[in-house]
Design a protein around this motif. Structure first.
Motif, PDB file in Angstrom:
ATOM      1  N   ASP A  97      95.536  39.079  53.175  1.00 57.55           N
ATOM      2  CA  ASP A  97      95.902  39.481  51.809  1.00 57.55           C
ATOM      3  C   ASP A  97      94.894  38.951  50.791  1.00 57.55           C
ATOM      4  O   ASP A  97      94.483  39.668  49.875  1.00 57.55           O
ATOM      5  CB  ASP A  97      97.301  38.972  51.450  1.00 57.55           C
ATOM      6  N   ILE A  98      94.485  37.707  50.944  1.00 55.89           N
ATOM      7  CA  ILE A  98      93.511  37.117  50.018  1.00 55.89           C
ATOM      8  C   ILE A  98      92.169  37.832  50.125  1.00 55.89           C
ATOM      9  O   ILE A  98      91.553  38.177  49.110  1.00 55.89           O
ATOM     10  CB  ILE A  98      93.361  35.605  50.285  1.00 55.89           C
ATOM     11  N   PHE A  99      91.708  38.063  51.342  1.00 57.20           N
ATOM     12  CA  PHE A  99      90.418  38.740  51.512  1.00 57.20           C
ATOM     13  C   PHE A  99      90.459  40.160  50.958  1.00 57.20           C
ATOM     14  O   PHE A  99      89.497  40.615  50.345  1.00 57.20           O
ATOM     15  CB  PHE A  99      89.981  38.728  52.975  1.00 57.20           C
ATOM     16  N   HIS A 100      91.558  40.858  51.165  1.00 57.59           N
ATOM     17  CA  HIS A 100      91.668  42.203  50.591  1.00 57.59           C
ATOM     18  C   HIS A 100      91.618  42.134  49.071  1.00 57.59           C
ATOM     19  O   HIS A 100      90.961  42.963  48.435  1.00 57.59           O
ATOM     20  CB  HIS A 100      92.952  42.883  51.062  1.00 57.59           C
ATOM     21  N   TYR A 101      92.284  41.182  48.485  1.00 58.43           N
ATOM     22  CA  TYR A 101      92.246  41.000  47.028  1.00 58.43           C
ATOM     23  C   TYR A 101      90.807  40.791  46.547  1.00 58.43           C
ATOM     24  O   TYR A 101      90.413  41.299  45.493  1.00 58.43           O
ATOM     25  CB  TYR A 101      93.124  39.810  46.626  1.00 58.43           C
ATOM     26  N   LEU A 102      90.035  40.057  47.346  1.00 61.67           N
ATOM     27  CA  LEU A 102      88.644  39.769  46.983  1.00 61.67           C
ATOM     28  C   LEU A 102      87.688  40.905  47.346  1.00 61.67           C
ATOM     29  O   LEU A 102      86.494  40.813  47.075  1.00 61.67           O
ATOM     30  CB  LEU A 102      88.184  38.470  47.655  1.00 61.67           C
ATOM     31  N   GLY A 103      88.195  41.969  47.951  1.00 64.26           N
ATOM     32  CA  GLY A 103      87.371  43.121  48.289  1.00 64.26           C
ATOM     33  C   GLY A 103      86.656  43.028  49.618  1.00 64.26           C
ATOM     34  O   GLY A 103      85.737  43.788  49.887  1.00 64.26           O
ATOM     35  N   PHE A 143      88.294  26.000  49.448  1.00 66.37           N
ATOM     36  CA  PHE A 143      86.912  26.410  49.695  1.00 66.37           C
ATOM     37  C   PHE A 143      86.686  27.833  49.195  1.00 66.37           C
ATOM     38  O   PHE A 143      85.715  28.111  48.487  1.00 66.37           O
ATOM     39  CB  PHE A 143      86.611  26.295  51.193  1.00 66.37           C
ATOM     40  N   ILE A 144      87.599  28.735  49.520  1.00 70.15           N
ATOM     41  CA  ILE A 144      87.500  30.126  49.069  1.00 70.15           C
ATOM     42  C   ILE A 144      87.575  30.190  47.544  1.00 70.15           C
ATOM     43  O   ILE A 144      86.804  30.915  46.908  1.00 70.15           O
ATOM     44  CB  ILE A 144      88.612  30.989  49.719  1.00 70.15           C
ATOM     45  N   ASP A 145      88.468  29.417  46.955  1.00 69.21           N
ATOM     46  CA  ASP A 145      88.610  29.403  45.498  1.00 69.21           C
ATOM     47  C   ASP A 145      87.333  28.951  44.796  1.00 69.21           C
ATOM     48  O   ASP A 145      87.080  29.337  43.654  1.00 69.21           O
ATOM     49  CB  ASP A 145      89.767  28.497  45.069  1.00 69.21           C
ATOM     50  N   GLY A 146      86.527  28.148  45.468  1.00 67.29           N
ATOM     51  CA  GLY A 146      85.281  27.674  44.873  1.00 67.29           C
ATOM     52  C   GLY A 146      84.137  28.664  44.946  1.00 67.29           C
ATOM     53  O   GLY A 146      83.101  28.475  44.285  1.00 67.29           O
ATOM     54  N   MET A 147      84.300  29.731  45.702  1.00 66.83           N
ATOM     55  CA  MET A 147      83.243  30.733  45.806  1.00 66.83           C
ATOM     56  C   MET A 147      83.162  31.551  44.517  1.00 66.83           C
ATOM     57  O   MET A 147      84.136  31.659  43.778  1.00 66.83           O
ATOM     58  CB  MET A 147      83.510  31.671  46.996  1.00 66.83           C
ATOM     59  N   THR A 148      82.014  32.146  44.282  1.00 62.83           N
ATOM     60  CA  THR A 148      81.834  32.983  43.109  1.00 62.83           C
ATOM     61  C   THR A 148      82.739  34.200  43.222  1.00 62.83           C
ATOM     62  O   THR A 148      82.687  34.935  44.207  1.00 62.83           O
ATOM     63  CB  THR A 148      80.364  33.449  43.000  1.00 62.83           C
ATOM     64  N   TYR A 149      83.584  34.385  42.218  1.00 64.05           N
ATOM     65  CA  TYR A 149      84.543  35.488  42.230  1.00 64.05           C
ATOM     66  C   TYR A 149      83.950  36.692  41.522  1.00 64.05           C
ATOM     67  O   TYR A 149      83.385  36.551  40.447  1.00 64.05           O
ATOM     68  CB  TYR A 149      85.838  35.071  41.510  1.00 64.05           C
ATOM     69  N   PRO A 150      84.111  37.866  42.060  1.00 65.99           N
ATOM     70  CA  PRO A 150      84.575  38.202  43.410  1.00 65.99           C
ATOM     71  C   PRO A 150      83.412  38.468  44.362  1.00 65.99           C
ATOM     72  O   PRO A 150      83.609  38.846  45.488  1.00 65.99           O
ATOM     73  CB  PRO A 150      85.355  39.494  43.162  1.00 65.99           C
ATOM     74  N   ASN A 151      82.201  38.275  43.893  1.00 70.54           N
ATOM     75  CA  ASN A 151      81.032  38.780  44.610  1.00 70.54           C
ATOM     76  C   ASN A 151      80.694  38.081  45.917  1.00 70.54           C
ATOM     77  O   ASN A 151      79.964  38.641  46.721  1.00 70.54           O
ATOM     78  CB  ASN A 151      79.821  38.782  43.683  1.00 70.54           C
TER      79      ASN A 151
END
Length: 174
Positions: free
Chosen positions: A127-133, A91-99
């Motif tokens: 860790d994933i959320f930090h990577y995504l800002g 689900f997270i991978d399907g979101m618009t990266y990184p915005n």
């Protein structure tokens, strides 16, 4: 409005029950929220909404748009095999990266049947959320032995309830 994400697609999940309880806590504090249940994702979204098919699945797009419009989130994260459910990662991978997540704020709650309360899962997701800002609230309740601390689909453990109330207060000030 705070978005509460049920981090599994399992039917009748404990995660959903905790999400509903957190929604009640937020309402007590005068804040509206919306629960997003991954079990309501289209069953074919992996093939029809990701990568080269981005934007082509209307049912998935509705979930996507709700996530994009959010500024603050609560993720209810069950522990599956020492981490979090693959459906949540997809689900997270399907979101618009990184915005979708950049400069937004999240509270995360771990739940497990075992004694760890999903601590490793929360670490992976942080860790994933930090990577995504995304900014992740430091208080991350780990609700261990969850089934033993519930009755009639509600948490009964006073410490767990206090942690959720404290986390809600912190999220509102975050």
């Amino acid at each position: 409005m705070i978005k509460i994400v049920v981090g599994t697609n399992r039917k009748n999940s404990v995660s959903k029950q905790i999400a509903q309880q957190m929604q009640s806590i937020l309402l007590e504090k005068g804040t509206e929220s919306e629960i997003l249940e991954l079990e309501q994702l289209p069953s074919d979204f992996i093939e029809t909404a990701l990568y080269e098919n981005s934007g082509k699945n209307e049912a998935y797009n509705a979930f996507h748009d709700k996530m994009v419009e959010g500024k603050k989130y609560v993720f209810i994260v069950p522990e599956y095999n020492g981490s979090f459910p693959g459906i949540l990662k997809t689900f997270i991978d399907g979101m618009t990266y990184p915005n979708t997540f950049r400069n937004k704020k999240a509270a995360i709650i771990g739940i497990s049947s075992g004694v760890g309360g999903g601590g490793i899962a929360l670490s992976h997701l942080t860790d994933i959320f930090h990577y995504l800002g995304m900014h992740v609230l430091a208080l991350k309740p780990k609700l261990a032995k969850i089934e033993q601390n519930m009755s009639d689909n509600l948490l009964t453990n006073k410490l767990y309830l206090e942690l959720l109330h404290t986390q809600a207060d912190m999220l509102l000030e975050f």
